[in-house]
Every structure is written in structure tokens, then in C-alpha cells.
Design an enzyme around this catalytic site. Structure first.
Site, PDB file in Angstrom:
ATOM      1  N   LYS A  28     -84.043 -49.609 -35.223  1.00 42.23           N
ATOM      2  CA  LYS A  28     -83.572 -50.830 -34.570  1.00 42.23           C
ATOM      3  C   LYS A  28     -84.735 -51.759 -34.209  1.00 42.23           C
ATOM      4  O   LYS A  28     -84.582 -52.991 -34.228  1.00 42.23           O
ATOM      5  CB  LYS A  28     -82.750 -50.473 -33.329  1.00 42.23           C
ATOM      6  N   SER A  41     -79.906 -52.893 -30.906  1.00 41.38           N
ATOM      7  CA  SER A  41     -79.656 -51.991 -29.776  1.00 41.38           C
ATOM      8  C   SER A  41     -80.731 -52.169 -28.712  1.00 41.38           C
ATOM      9  O   SER A  41     -81.857 -52.572 -29.024  1.00 41.38           O
ATOM     10  CB  SER A  41     -79.672 -50.538 -30.272  1.00 41.38           C
ATOM     11  N   TYR A  45     -83.782 -43.444 -34.452  1.00 46.01           N
ATOM     12  CA  TYR A  45     -82.843 -44.542 -34.246  1.00 46.01           C
ATOM     13  C   TYR A  45     -83.556 -45.755 -33.646  1.00 46.01           C
ATOM     14  O   TYR A  45     -83.378 -46.888 -34.105  1.00 46.01           O
ATOM     15  CB  TYR A  45     -81.714 -44.085 -33.336  1.00 46.01           C
TER      16      TYR A  45
END
Length: 244
Positions: free
Chosen positions: A153, A136, A149
Site C-alpha cells: 500500500k 490503506s 501488506y
């Protein structure tokens, strides 16, 4: 440029909906023998109803031991797409250990786990394989409410580089793609608020969000022999977001 995966077996995780589903569908269209993994059987059944020759596997990849057992039982693959992920978006001060543990289990640990099993069989079968990890833009830039998150990533990008280094001598290429907001069904709902959307769009030079097909095309290219000298990259699919 024509890409074919005729007679190639490809494993796609998180293939029940969104980007993963479209990757599975497009691989099927290019001749691949696709095995689709998801934790939601209804999504898998919907996929198989449309594409009966796609094999489906219900699996919660957060379960390390079960995942290892199931993936090992599936046999040898020529390529792997690690797409399964969760996104628990919380402000920094509200991050919880439960959210951290779940996110890391799915977004990072499961990829190491699955890739170990798949890559070992590639080596045993002397397969010049390819692995693509779906990362991402959040791994590269700070996004509000994305602390955990983003960490998962960023870790995935580091794992991608390590995998590329250690698996490269065996002829196995490992790359990542790093999309911005993509207009999946969930993406259209999640970014439907004009104020929220315009804040993000103002940072994207192309002035729009990405389409699912734009991620799928990049993934299939990186999996294919057309990308035979590309190894260890983290490819932004973000309209220039990271360039600004």
C-alpha cells in the site's frame, strides 16, 4: 451536494463484495454504466441479480497478460476504481516470498497494469478522466503483522503520486483513499475480538471504526467533477488515526 455520473462508464475492480461492491452499487445509483470485475463469479452474479444493468467480468487481476487482454477488450472508460486487493497478514519473521509475490501482484502490479490500459484509452478519446486507488492507513503507519501488506500500500501511494504527475497534463486526475478498519462483513468478523478492537480504537480520536458508506462517499466525490482540482492526494478516512 448532488453527484451524477449519468452516461459515464466506470470500471470497478474487486467489486464482488465489501467496499468495491458498495462503490459499484452507488455509482449505478448515480447514473453510471458500471463494469464490475472480480475473481469470484458467485459474487458477481449476486451483484448482477440485484442490478441487472451492471456488466460483470470474472478476472484474476494477478495474471498480468490475461488482465491486460480482458481490460483492453472492455473499451473506453470515463473513470476507474482500483479496489481489488489481498491481505496476507503475517508476523515479520514469518513473511514468505509466496505471500510477497501474490500481494504485490494484486495490490500494486495489477493497478499499474489496469491503469495503463484504461488511461491510454482516456487519452485517445480526449477524456478528462478520474482514477481512485483504494489504499490503506497501513501505508502510513506500522500495523502489527502487516509488513507485506503495508509495503504494497505504501507502494500504491507512490504509484498514485507518479500517475497524478504524468497523467495530469492529459486531464486525468489520480487520487487515493486510505481507510482505517472499515465495518464490512469481513471487518466485523475480523475485529470482533474486544481486546484487538480496543487496541486499535484507542488510537482513533473519533473512537470508532469506519463504515463502508464513508469510504464510498469519498471515492465518488474524488471521481466526480466536484473534485476537479484535486489530484495526487492520499486521503485518510481514519477518524484521526494518522493525526495522533
Amino acid at each position: 451536494m448532488e453527484i451524477s455520473f449519468k452516461d459515464k462508464r466506470v470500471l470497478v475492480t474487486g467489486a464482488g463484495q465489501g467496499i468495491g461492491r458498495r462503490i459499484a452499487e452507488q455509482l449505478w445509483r448515480t447514473g453510471a454504466k458500471v463494469v464490475a470485475v472480480s475473481r469470484t463469479m458467485s459474487h458477481l452474479q449476486s451483484l448482477q441479480n440485484e442490478y441487472p444493468s451492471i456488466d460483470i467480468v470474472e478476472l484474476d487481476v494477478a495474471d498480468w497478460n490475461k488482465t491486460r487482454e480482458v481490460i483492453d477488450s472492455l473499451g473506453h472508460f470515463d473513470a476507474l476504481v482500483n479496489n481489488a486487493a489481498v491481505a496476507v497478514c503475517e508476523p515479520f519473521f514469518e513473511c514468505t516470498p509466496e505471500a510477497f509475490d501474490l500481494t504485490m501482484a494484486v495490490n500494486l502490479k495489477s493497478i499499474i497494469n489496469i491503469s495503463q490500459v484504461v488511461a491510454r484509452k482516456m487519452i485517445e478519446n480526449k477524456t478528462q478522466g478520474a482514477i481512485v486507488n483504494i489504499s490503506s492507513q497501513a501505508s502510513k503507519a506500522a500495523l502489527k503483522d502487516h509488513t507485506i501488506y503495508s509495503a504494497s500500500k505504501a507502494g500504491l501511494d507512490a504509484v498514485t503520486r507518479a500517475m497524478a504527475l504524468e497523467l495530469g497534463p492529459h486531464g486525468i486526475r489520480v487520487n487515493a483513499v486510505n481507510p482505517t478498519v472499515i465495518m464490512t462483513a469481513m471487518g466485523r468478523i475480523g475485529w470482533s475480538d474486544p481486546d484487538k478492537a480496543n487496541t486499535m480504537l484507542s488510537k482513533i480520536p473519533l473512537g470508532r471504526f469506519g463504515e463502508v458508506s464513508e469510504v464510498v462517499d469519498a471515492v465518488l466525490y474524488l471521481l466526480s467533477d466536484k473534485a476537479s482540482m484535486i489530484n495526487g492526494v492520499e486521503l485518510p478516512i481514519d477518524g484521526g488515526f494518522l493525526a495522533t
